[in-house]
Design an enzyme around this catalytic site. Structure first.
Site, mmCIF file in Angstrom:
data_model
loop_
_atom_site.group_PDB
_atom_site.id
_atom_site.type_symbol
_atom_site.label_atom_id
_atom_site.label_comp_id
_atom_site.label_asym_id
_atom_site.label_seq_id
_atom_site.Cartn_x
_atom_site.Cartn_y
_atom_site.Cartn_z
ATOM 1 N N CYS A 75 -0.904 19.795 -22.133
ATOM 2 C CA CYS A 75 -2.354 20.347 -22.028
ATOM 3 C C CYS A 75 -2.370 21.481 -21.027
ATOM 4 O O CYS A 75 -3.334 22.218 -20.655
ATOM 5 C CB CYS A 75 -3.398 19.531 -21.769
ATOM 6 S SG CYS A 75 -3.207 18.880 -19.982
ATOM 7 N N THR B 136 0.401 -2.948 8.675
ATOM 8 C CA THR B 136 -0.683 -2.353 8.326
ATOM 9 C C THR B 136 -1.923 -2.459 9.308
ATOM 10 O O THR B 136 -2.067 -3.285 9.896
ATOM 11 C CB THR B 136 -1.138 -3.075 6.777
ATOM 12 O OG1 THR B 136 -2.469 -2.081 6.431
ATOM 13 C CG2 THR B 136 -1.650 -4.446 6.941
ATOM 14 N N GLN C 183 0.773 -0.970 -0.023
ATOM 15 C CA GLN C 183 -0.193 -0.074 0.055
ATOM 16 C C GLN C 183 0.879 1.339 0.002
ATOM 17 O O GLN C 183 0.394 2.198 -0.113
ATOM 18 C CB GLN C 183 -0.952 -0.165 1.187
ATOM 19 C CG GLN C 183 -1.899 -0.959 1.381
ATOM 20 C CD GLN C 183 -2.372 -1.319 2.892
ATOM 21 O OE1 GLN C 183 -3.223 -0.555 3.103
ATOM 22 N NE2 GLN C 183 -1.918 -2.266 3.650
ATOM 23 N N ASN C 184 2.258 1.129 0.101
ATOM 24 C CA ASN C 184 2.741 2.169 0.416
ATOM 25 C C ASN C 184 3.362 2.872 -1.233
ATOM 26 O O ASN C 184 3.373 2.068 -2.023
ATOM 27 C CB ASN C 184 4.343 1.753 1.114
ATOM 28 C CG ASN C 184 4.120 1.099 2.381
ATOM 29 O OD1 ASN C 184 3.019 1.446 3.075
ATOM 30 N ND2 ASN C 184 5.095 0.221 2.996
ATOM 31 N N HIS D 172 -1.639 1.416 -4.306
ATOM 32 C CA HIS D 172 -1.936 2.910 -4.229
ATOM 33 C C HIS D 172 -0.826 3.704 -4.855
ATOM 34 O O HIS D 172 -0.742 5.198 -4.550
ATOM 35 C CB HIS D 172 -2.042 3.277 -2.642
ATOM 36 C CG HIS D 172 -3.186 2.619 -1.945
ATOM 37 N ND1 HIS D 172 -3.194 2.326 -0.545
ATOM 38 C CD2 HIS D 172 -4.181 1.829 -2.599
ATOM 39 C CE1 HIS D 172 -4.278 1.598 -0.209
ATOM 40 N NE2 HIS D 172 -4.914 1.340 -1.279
HETATM 41 C C1 BV8 Z 1 -12.184 3.773 -3.355
HETATM 42 C C2 BV8 Z 1 -2.033 6.904 -1.378
HETATM 43 C C3 BV8 Z 1 -13.983 3.949 -4.922
HETATM 44 C C4 BV8 Z 1 -2.024 8.235 -1.110
HETATM 45 C C5 BV8 Z 1 -3.602 5.752 0.155
HETATM 46 C C6 BV8 Z 1 -15.222 -0.139 2.456
HETATM 47 C C7 BV8 Z 1 -15.407 0.228 3.750
HETATM 48 C C8 BV8 Z 1 -15.129 1.485 4.343
HETATM 49 C C9 BV8 Z 1 -14.745 2.452 3.580
HETATM 50 C C10 BV8 Z 1 -14.572 2.093 2.162
HETATM 51 C C11 BV8 Z 1 -14.783 0.747 1.608
HETATM 52 N N1 BV8 Z 1 -14.356 1.108 0.295
HETATM 53 C C12 BV8 Z 1 -13.970 2.037 0.050
HETATM 54 C C13 BV8 Z 1 -13.849 2.813 1.234
HETATM 55 C C14 BV8 Z 1 -13.330 4.191 1.284
HETATM 56 C C15 BV8 Z 1 -11.722 4.566 1.553
HETATM 57 C C16 BV8 Z 1 -11.622 3.646 2.680
HETATM 58 O O1 BV8 Z 1 -10.959 2.695 2.914
HETATM 59 N N2 BV8 Z 1 -11.562 4.623 3.922
HETATM 60 C C17 BV8 Z 1 -11.142 3.972 5.080
HETATM 61 C C18 BV8 Z 1 -10.454 5.145 5.858
HETATM 62 C C19 BV8 Z 1 -12.307 3.890 5.801
HETATM 63 N N3 BV8 Z 1 -11.265 3.875 0.365
HETATM 64 C C20 BV8 Z 1 -11.007 4.309 -0.915
HETATM 65 O O2 BV8 Z 1 -11.479 5.661 -0.993
HETATM 66 C C21 BV8 Z 1 -10.365 3.686 -1.748
HETATM 67 N N4 BV8 Z 1 -11.066 4.054 -3.146
HETATM 68 O O3 BV8 Z 1 -12.729 3.008 -2.588
HETATM 69 O O4 BV8 Z 1 -12.619 4.112 -4.664
HETATM 70 C C22 BV8 Z 1 -14.161 3.827 -6.211
HETATM 71 C C23 BV8 Z 1 -14.413 2.562 -7.067
HETATM 72 C C24 BV8 Z 1 -14.374 2.656 -8.236
HETATM 73 C C25 BV8 Z 1 -14.549 3.974 -9.058
HETATM 74 C C26 BV8 Z 1 -14.264 5.117 -8.450
HETATM 75 C C27 BV8 Z 1 -14.104 5.180 -7.079
HETATM 76 C C28 BV8 Z 1 -8.935 4.210 -2.179
HETATM 77 C C29 BV8 Z 1 -7.994 3.907 -1.050
HETATM 78 C C30 BV8 Z 1 -6.545 4.670 -1.066
HETATM 79 C C31 BV8 Z 1 -6.184 5.763 -0.570
HETATM 80 N N5 BV8 Z 1 -4.802 6.044 -0.946
HETATM 81 N N6 BV8 Z 1 -2.392 5.986 -0.148
HETATM 82 C C32 BV8 Z 1 -1.017 8.659 -0.027
HETATM 83 O O5 BV8 Z 1 -0.115 7.738 0.312
HETATM 84 O O6 BV8 Z 1 -0.912 9.795 0.100
HETATM 85 S S1 BV8 Z 1 -4.357 4.898 1.469
HETATM 86 C C33 BV8 Z 1 -2.982 5.079 2.634
HETATM 87 O O7 BV8 Z 1 -3.318 4.743 3.951
HETATM 88 C C34 BV8 Z 1 -1.878 4.199 2.491
HETATM 89 O O8 BV8 Z 1 -1.522 3.551 1.269
HETATM 90 C C35 BV8 Z 1 -2.535 2.911 3.321
HETATM 91 O O9 BV8 Z 1 -3.356 2.009 2.428
HETATM 92 C C36 BV8 Z 1 -3.402 3.641 4.312
HETATM 93 C C37 BV8 Z 1 -2.637 3.573 5.772
HETATM 94 O O10 BV8 Z 1 -2.794 2.528 6.210
HETATM 95 P P1 BV8 Z 1 -1.388 1.870 6.612
HETATM 96 O O11 BV8 Z 1 -0.471 1.556 5.502
HETATM 97 O O12 BV8 Z 1 -2.140 0.424 7.178
HETATM 98 O O13 BV8 Z 1 -0.832 2.639 7.780
HETATM 99 P P2 BV8 Z 1 -1.252 3.091 9.079
HETATM 100 O O14 BV8 Z 1 -0.552 4.409 9.345
HETATM 101 O O15 BV8 Z 1 -2.793 3.285 9.090
HETATM 102 O O16 BV8 Z 1 -0.677 1.882 10.079
HETATM 103 C C38 BV8 Z 1 0.621 1.785 10.219
HETATM 104 C C39 BV8 Z 1 0.473 0.128 11.175
HETATM 105 O O17 BV8 Z 1 1.854 -0.072 11.252
HETATM 106 C C40 BV8 Z 1 -0.224 0.239 12.234
HETATM 107 O O18 BV8 Z 1 -0.986 -0.750 12.697
HETATM 108 C C41 BV8 Z 1 1.052 0.312 13.326
HETATM 109 O O19 BV8 Z 1 0.724 -0.637 14.462
HETATM 110 C C42 BV8 Z 1 1.994 -0.667 12.693
HETATM 111 N N7 BV8 Z 1 3.464 -0.335 12.859
HETATM 112 C C43 BV8 Z 1 4.035 0.909 13.309
HETATM 113 N N8 BV8 Z 1 5.421 0.790 13.158
HETATM 114 C C44 BV8 Z 1 5.581 -0.566 12.823
HETATM 115 C C45 BV8 Z 1 4.337 -1.295 12.428
HETATM 116 N N9 BV8 Z 1 4.476 -2.411 11.965
HETATM 117 C C46 BV8 Z 1 5.449 -3.252 11.850
HETATM 118 N N10 BV8 Z 1 6.724 -2.433 12.040
HETATM 119 C C47 BV8 Z 1 6.941 -1.381 12.660
HETATM 120 N N11 BV8 Z 1 8.116 -0.759 13.225
HETATM 121 ZN ZN ZN Z 2 -1.751 17.209 -19.656
#
Ligand code: BV8
Ligand code: ZN
Length: 263
Positions: free
Chosen positions: A157, A195, A101-102, A119
């Site tokens: 564009c 994640t 996802q990164n 992503h």
């Molecule tokens: C879409 C790129 C529709 C940008 C990102 C179903 C249910 C509910 C909601 C939805 C659903 N379906 C869709 C949705 C809406 C939404 C969504 O999921 N919302 C959530 C928040 C509720 N999804 C979307 O909008 C998706 N698109 O649905 O489109 C559509 C379909 C067809 C046509 C048109 C439209 C798009 C989602 C993608 C968004 N972009 N990233 C950018 O980076 O700037 S998401 C981004 O956030 C990351 O890529 C990643 O996916 C997410 C963060 O999550 P994690 O990577 O897990 O990181 P996080 O910080 O949360 O957690 C870190 C973890 O690591 C923790 O657990 C921690 O304990 C652990 N950790 C910490 N240190 C360590 C560790 N683990 C190991 N070692 C360590 N040292």
């Molecule tokens: Zn263009």
């Protein structure tokens, strides 16, 4: 049997492996996770509201500044033992598929062959109008965490250039999502690392694997919704646990690869 020994046995016996990663695997390299609060100009915002088409439309210089800051940050850090252990798993199980996802390039820089970026990437900007890919100069200077940066204009564009990432509300790249679902439904072990499993449809990938009968192993210092999906939960950091897992899964090969040996 200690969890890590059970996980190592599952991994060592696996023929088809998927490694699914999130921001946590890059945390030890110094890349803030999505959960980590934003700093500087962006501290008033949460990542989820900035990573949207609406935010870019309303304040393109604020959002572009954020992505340039992140691109610079990633270019100044290095892969950690967690990333290298993933590459080591690929070298021992050639059919391994890495799904992330990164938007950073730390898996590639650690030697992973062709990770599936669900992503997008910080290094694939394109025109928001015509979609033309744009080559950007390396992010040498850090746009201090307080500066708005006007996005460049497309040569074709004159539309605004946007980061090549998937924003909330945008569809994931179809080919990547299909490849991920296919690999998850065919694997016998899926490692989910760093994640929170909160963002969809990415968070569906480990569930597809579990439903297909694969053993899901989670590596995370904290509990997540994946706990109930995982057969084995390994509590701890990716940089510590993954090298140990590789050594235990392939004890004979450990010496051959210093990168895999726990530091
Ligand atoms: C879409 C790129 C529709 C940008 C990102 C179903 C249910 C509910 C909601 C939805 C659903 N379906 C869709 C949705 C809406 C939404 C969504 O999921 N919302 C959530 C928040 C509720 N999804 C979307 O909008 C998706 N698109 O649905 O489109 C559509 C379909 C067809 C046509 C048109 C439209 C798009 C989602 C993608 C968004 N972009 N990233 C950018 O980076 O700037 S998401 C981004 O956030 C990351 O890529 C990643 O996916 C997410 C963060 O999550 P994690 O990577 O897990 O990181 P996080 O910080 O949360 O957690 C870190 C973890 O690591 C923790 O657990 C921690 O304990 C652990 N950790 C910490 N240190 C360590 C560790 N683990 C190991 N070692 C360590 N040292
Ligand atoms: Zn263009």
């Amino acid at each position: 049997m200690a969890d890590i020994v059970q996980a190592a046995k599952l991994l060592g016996d696996a023929r088809r492996v998927v490694v699914f990663t999130g921001a946590g695997i890059s945390a030890e390299s110094g890349v803030p996770t999505f959960r980590d609060a934003l700093t500087g100009l962006w501290e008033r915002f949460d990542a989820q509201s900035l990573a949207t088409p609406q935010a870019f439309q309303d304040q393109p210089d604020l959002v572009w500044g954020w992505y340039e800051w992140r691109r610079h940050r990633v270019s100044t850090v290095s892969p950690n033992p967690g990333h290298r252990a993933v590459a080591a798993i690929e070298s021992r199980v050639p059919s391994t598929v890495v799904i992330t996802q990164n938007v950073d390039d730390l898996h590639e820089r650690a030697g992973s062959r062709d990770p599936v970026h669900l992503h997008g990437s910080l290094f694939a900007p394109r025109c928001s109008g015509c979609g033309e890919a744009v080559a950007l100069p390396p992010a040498t200077a850090e746009p201090d965490a307080g500066r708005r940066v006007q996005p460049p204009a497309c040569v074709r564009c004159h539309g605004l250039v946007r980061p090549g990432v998937v924003w909330f509300g945008e569809a994931l790249p179809e080919a990547a999502l299909e490849a991920a679902a296919r690999a998850a439904s065919a694997c016998d072990v899926l490692l989910t690392v760093g994640t929170s499993g909160m963002v969809y449809p990415a968070a569906e990938i480990p569930r597809i694997a579990a439903r297909a009968g694969a053993a899901v192993i989670q590596v995370n210092p904290h509990a997540t919704p994946m706990d109930s999906v995982a057969l084995v939960n390994l509590r701890g950091s990716a940089g510590r646990i993954l090298p140990e897992l590789v050594t235990k899964a392939w004890p004979d090969a450990a010496t051959a690869d210093p990168a895999a040996a726990p530091s």
